[in-house]
Write an enzyme that holds these catalytic residues in place. Structure first.
Site, PDB file in Angstrom:
ATOM      1  N   LYS A  22       0.840  -1.208   0.000  1.00  0.00           N
ATOM      2  CA  LYS A  22       0.000   0.000   0.000  1.00  0.00           C
ATOM      3  C   LYS A  22       0.872   1.255   0.000  1.00  0.00           C
ATOM      4  O   LYS A  22       0.675   2.167  -0.804  1.00  0.00           O
ATOM      5  CB  LYS A  22      -0.907   0.021   1.240  1.00  0.00           C
ATOM      6  CG  LYS A  22      -1.592   1.374   1.461  1.00  0.00           C
ATOM      7  CD  LYS A  22      -2.440   1.415   2.713  1.00  0.00           C
ATOM      8  CE  LYS A  22      -1.749   1.903   3.942  1.00  0.00           C
ATOM      9  NZ  LYS A  22      -1.622   3.358   4.112  1.00  0.00           N
ATOM     10  N   ARG A  94      -4.576  10.228   3.350  1.00  0.00           N
ATOM     11  CA  ARG A  94      -3.359  10.939   3.730  1.00  0.00           C
ATOM     12  C   ARG A  94      -2.407  11.122   2.538  1.00  0.00           C
ATOM     13  O   ARG A  94      -1.842  12.186   2.318  1.00  0.00           O
ATOM     14  CB  ARG A  94      -2.657  10.093   4.804  1.00  0.00           C
ATOM     15  CG  ARG A  94      -1.543  10.794   5.471  1.00  0.00           C
ATOM     16  CD  ARG A  94      -2.035  11.447   6.730  1.00  0.00           C
ATOM     17  NE  ARG A  94      -1.277  12.625   6.997  1.00  0.00           N
ATOM     18  CZ  ARG A  94      -1.789  13.703   7.555  1.00  0.00           C
ATOM     19  NH1 ARG A  94      -3.041  13.741   7.909  1.00  0.00           N
ATOM     20  NH2 ARG A  94      -1.043  14.748   7.770  1.00  0.00           N
ATOM     21  N   CYS A 118      -9.049  18.674   8.247  1.00  0.00           N
ATOM     22  CA  CYS A 118      -8.084  19.653   8.761  1.00  0.00           C
ATOM     23  C   CYS A 118      -7.357  19.155  10.010  1.00  0.00           C
ATOM     24  O   CYS A 118      -7.218  19.882  10.975  1.00  0.00           O
ATOM     25  CB  CYS A 118      -8.779  20.976   9.048  1.00  0.00           C
ATOM     26  SG  CYS A 118      -9.014  21.978   7.595  1.00  0.00           S
ATOM     27  N   PRO A 124       1.511  16.913  11.319  1.00  0.00           N
ATOM     28  CA  PRO A 124       2.079  18.085  10.641  1.00  0.00           C
ATOM     29  C   PRO A 124       2.806  17.721   9.348  1.00  0.00           C
ATOM     30  O   PRO A 124       3.256  16.587   9.191  1.00  0.00           O
ATOM     31  CB  PRO A 124       3.067  18.649  11.668  1.00  0.00           C
ATOM     32  CG  PRO A 124       3.340  17.550  12.615  1.00  0.00           C
ATOM     33  CD  PRO A 124       2.150  16.649  12.612  1.00  0.00           C
ATOM     34  N   ILE A 125       2.899  18.695   8.422  1.00  0.00           N
ATOM     35  CA  ILE A 125       3.695  18.475   7.204  1.00  0.00           C
ATOM     36  C   ILE A 125       4.766  19.569   7.071  1.00  0.00           C
ATOM     37  O   ILE A 125       5.164  19.933   5.978  1.00  0.00           O
ATOM     38  CB  ILE A 125       2.805  18.386   5.931  1.00  0.00           C
ATOM     39  CG1 ILE A 125       1.946  19.635   5.726  1.00  0.00           C
ATOM     40  CG2 ILE A 125       1.930  17.147   5.960  1.00  0.00           C
ATOM     41  CD1 ILE A 125       1.312  19.698   4.323  1.00  0.00           C
ATOM     42  N   ASP A 126       5.207  20.060   8.241  1.00  0.00           N
ATOM     43  CA  ASP A 126       6.202  21.134   8.233  1.00  0.00           C
ATOM     44  C   ASP A 126       7.502  20.723   7.525  1.00  0.00           C
ATOM     45  O   ASP A 126       8.142  21.555   6.866  1.00  0.00           O
ATOM     46  CB  ASP A 126       6.514  21.588   9.673  1.00  0.00           C
ATOM     47  CG  ASP A 126       6.963  20.427  10.550  1.00  0.00           C
ATOM     48  OD1 ASP A 126       6.162  19.478  10.733  1.00  0.00           O
ATOM     49  OD2 ASP A 126       8.104  20.450  11.021  1.00  0.00           O
ATOM     50  N   GLN A 127       7.888  19.453   7.625  1.00  0.00           N
ATOM     51  CA  GLN A 127       9.147  19.035   6.989  1.00  0.00           C
ATOM     52  C   GLN A 127       8.989  18.959   5.464  1.00  0.00           C
ATOM     53  O   GLN A 127       9.931  19.247   4.727  1.00  0.00           O
ATOM     54  CB  GLN A 127       9.605  17.678   7.545  1.00  0.00           C
ATOM     55  CG  GLN A 127       9.896  17.709   9.033  1.00  0.00           C
ATOM     56  CD  GLN A 127      10.989  18.701   9.400  1.00  0.00           C
ATOM     57  OE1 GLN A 127      12.080  18.688   8.826  1.00  0.00           O
ATOM     58  NE2 GLN A 127      10.700  19.575  10.346  1.00  0.00           N
ATOM     59  N   ASP A 308       3.429   0.579  12.295  1.00  0.00           N
ATOM     60  CA  ASP A 308       2.247   0.000  11.647  1.00  0.00           C
ATOM     61  C   ASP A 308       1.999  -1.455  12.054  1.00  0.00           C
ATOM     62  O   ASP A 308       0.995  -2.047  11.657  1.00  0.00           O
ATOM     63  CB  ASP A 308       2.365   0.100  10.117  1.00  0.00           C
ATOM     64  CG  ASP A 308       2.309   1.541   9.641  1.00  0.00           C
ATOM     65  OD1 ASP A 308       1.875   2.406  10.419  1.00  0.00           O
ATOM     66  OD2 ASP A 308       2.714   1.801   8.496  1.00  0.00           O
ATOM     67  N   ILE A 330       6.708   6.735  17.328  1.00  0.00           N
ATOM     68  CA  ILE A 330       6.405   7.558  16.143  1.00  0.00           C
ATOM     69  C   ILE A 330       5.172   8.439  16.377  1.00  0.00           C
ATOM     70  O   ILE A 330       5.224   9.645  16.144  1.00  0.00           O
ATOM     71  CB  ILE A 330       6.155   6.671  14.890  1.00  0.00           C
ATOM     72  CG1 ILE A 330       7.289   5.651  14.700  1.00  0.00           C
ATOM     73  CG2 ILE A 330       5.958   7.536  13.638  1.00  0.00           C
ATOM     74  CD1 ILE A 330       8.615   6.192  14.254  1.00  0.00           C
ATOM     75  N   ARG A 400      -9.216   0.150   3.343  1.00  0.00           N
ATOM     76  CA  ARG A 400      -8.290   1.086   2.712  1.00  0.00           C
ATOM     77  C   ARG A 400      -6.940   0.425   2.441  1.00  0.00           C
ATOM     78  O   ARG A 400      -6.187   0.895   1.588  1.00  0.00           O
ATOM     79  CB  ARG A 400      -8.043   2.295   3.624  1.00  0.00           C
ATOM     80  CG  ARG A 400      -9.178   3.278   3.688  1.00  0.00           C
ATOM     81  CD  ARG A 400      -8.754   4.511   4.495  1.00  0.00           C
ATOM     82  NE  ARG A 400      -7.328   4.670   4.421  1.00  0.00           N
ATOM     83  CZ  ARG A 400      -6.484   4.551   5.452  1.00  0.00           C
ATOM     84  NH1 ARG A 400      -6.923   4.334   6.643  1.00  0.00           N
ATOM     85  NH2 ARG A 400      -5.193   4.688   5.277  1.00  0.00           N
TER      86      ARG A 400
END
Ligand code: EPU
Length: 433
Positions: A22, A94, A118, A124-127, A308, A330, A400
């Site tokens: 996946k 995602r 939201c 976060p996706i700051d990196q 996971d 994580i 999914r």
């Protein structure tokens, strides 16, 4: 809405074939946006996340054709600009955030809906943004419209150092970097097998990416990607899930179409718990001789023990002899499912990112909720061994990521069926995708 009904107590016997990964497929499919020619992908898992990505690519003007089971032809040669990826499918998953990197790499700009609603604070996706900005993009997060907008007058060569090891940021920056005329170096990159798989796909299409699988990746961008054929890697986590299924339910199961090297941390922990593991060239035979014994686990980036697989192992350890301690390295909130296992009789206490499990003699079937993908499949695993009947609801989360779960488990002898439920599914937000 649909649910699974499981009558526990049957050992598993036989063999099960693992589908394509996946987390590779959800990177490779957006990566086809960078390719001006047809891509034929084999071993594509037929799961809802993949179908959502196909729907999104078709809305961009891509041609997506199923050639046979698990083999798809994707042609993004003639995408219709301007491309705005903000349809409902984008917000349901995602990995749609890989479209930011892919569109930036191809067109120098991207407008993509925030993934999964939201929940920006918790995932976060700051990196990712830091990486795009160091290549010269201007990135704006529009929280009113729930979009990420990345613009540039052409990306530039860069050296990107990640402050944390992130699978998503590594893939996203790699995708954008393919469109940079020059070299992009990613330092402190994630090393998961699916990152290597996505890089191998891009290289097979004509890219020049070196070092994937180490913590430094060098991308010499600006090459034209012309298309080709590529086979998606087997799914490490699906394989691990069936290995734990055998360890929980008892019996002997050959898990086929795996890369044993990728399974090392999972195999080692099962052996430590007293489960028999025999590695062959591309399969692993799992045998349960006795009740598993207690173990401790700490989840870490690859090659550490994967987050996971944490819910599946916790579920197995609810029935182990002794007390096990699981430390989640994580995601701080990945123990929500433990309240469902408690309903089945498990003794579990959670304190922050640590979970302490006192093994019990048996679990008892009841109605439980699949709160996310891996937690959801863990409810199924618990049901395989629980006394009586287990009903797992909200199974859309499970579907999914697991192709043919019911058929695969039934072929091993489990008593599981999918039926319609009169009660509506919960609308609880998904946290982990
Ligand atoms: N993080 C940040 N900033 C960022 C990116 C990540 O703080 O910009 C944090 C995350 O909040 C998390 C940690 O860094 O605490 C690691 O996150 P990562 O970016 O590695 O995760 P991801 O890319 O969002 C992928 C998988 C997940 C898997 C993780 C970790 C895909 C589509 N998803 O997520 O898979 O748990 O890596 O291995 O590849 C699943 O398959 O069930 C699943 C959740």
């Amino acid at each position: 809405m649909e649910k699974y009904i499981i009558r526990g107590g049957r050992p598993l016997e036989g063999s099960v074939t693992i589908s394509g990964s996946k987390n590779s497929a959800v990177g490779i499919i957006p990566a086809t946006v960078l390719v001006k020619g047809p891509c034929i992908l084999d071993n594509v898992p037929e799961i809802s996340d993949v179908f959502l990505l196909f729907e999104i690519l078709r809305s961009f003007g891509a041609e997506v054709t199923r050639l046979e089971k698990s083999t798809y032809r994707i042609d993004c040669s003639h995408l219709k600009e301007p491309i705005v990826a903000d349809q409902p499918a984008v917000r349901k998953m995602r990995a749609s955030y890989y479209l930011i990197g892919a569109l930036l790499g191809r067109f120098g700009s991207a407008k993509v809906g925030l993934p999964g609603g939201c929940d920006f604070g918790s995932r976060p996706i700051d990196q990712h943004i830091k990486g795009f900005e160091s290549m010269g993009a201007k990135v704006t997060v529009d929280l009113d419209e729930c979009n990420v907008i990345a613009e540039s007058n052409g990306l530039n060569p860069a050296s990107v150092y990640f402050d944390i090891v992130s699978v998503g940021a590594t893939v996203n920056v790699m995708l954008a970097a393919v469109g940079v005329p020059g070299r992009v170096t990613i330092e402190n990159a994630a090393k998961e097998p699916h990152i290597v798989d996505i890089a191998n796909f891009l290289n097979a299409m004509g890219a020049d990416i070196k070092g994937a699988g180490t913590n430094v990746i060098r991308i010499n961008g600006g090459r034209e990607l012309k298309g080709g054929r590529y086979e998606v890697l087997p799914d490490q986590i699906e394989a691990g899930t069936y290995m734990v299924a055998a360890a929980i339910a008892g019996g002997r199961v050959e898990v086929r179409n795996v890369i044993p090297k990728h399974m090392e941390s999972i195999s080692a922990k099962l052996e430590e718990a007293g489960i028999g593991i025999e590695e062959l060239d591309d399969s692993i035979i799992v045998t349960r001789y006795d009740r598993p014994t207690r173990i401790n686990i700490k989840t870490q980036p690859y090659p550490g023990f994967p987050t996971d697989m944490q819910p599946q192992f916790s579920t197995m350890l609810t029935l182990a002899s002794g007390t096990s301690v699981i430390t989640e390295g994580i995601y701080s909130q990945r123990f929500r499912y433990t309240s469902e296992l408690r309903k089945m009789g498990a003794k579990i206490e959670v304190d922050g990112n640590v979970c302490v499990i006192d093994g019990v003699e048996k679990l008892t079937g009841t109605r439980v909720h699949a709160c996310d993908l891996r937690a959801g499949v863990s409810m199924v695993l618990a049901g395989l061994v629980a006394e009586g009947v287990t009903e797992v609801v909200d199974i859309r989360h499970i579907e999914r990521g697991y192709e043919g779960l019911v058929d695969k488990l039934r072929s091993l002898g489990a008593d599981i069926e999918k039926v319609n439920d009169e009660q509506p599914e919960s609308t609880s937000p998904e946290i982990l995708r």
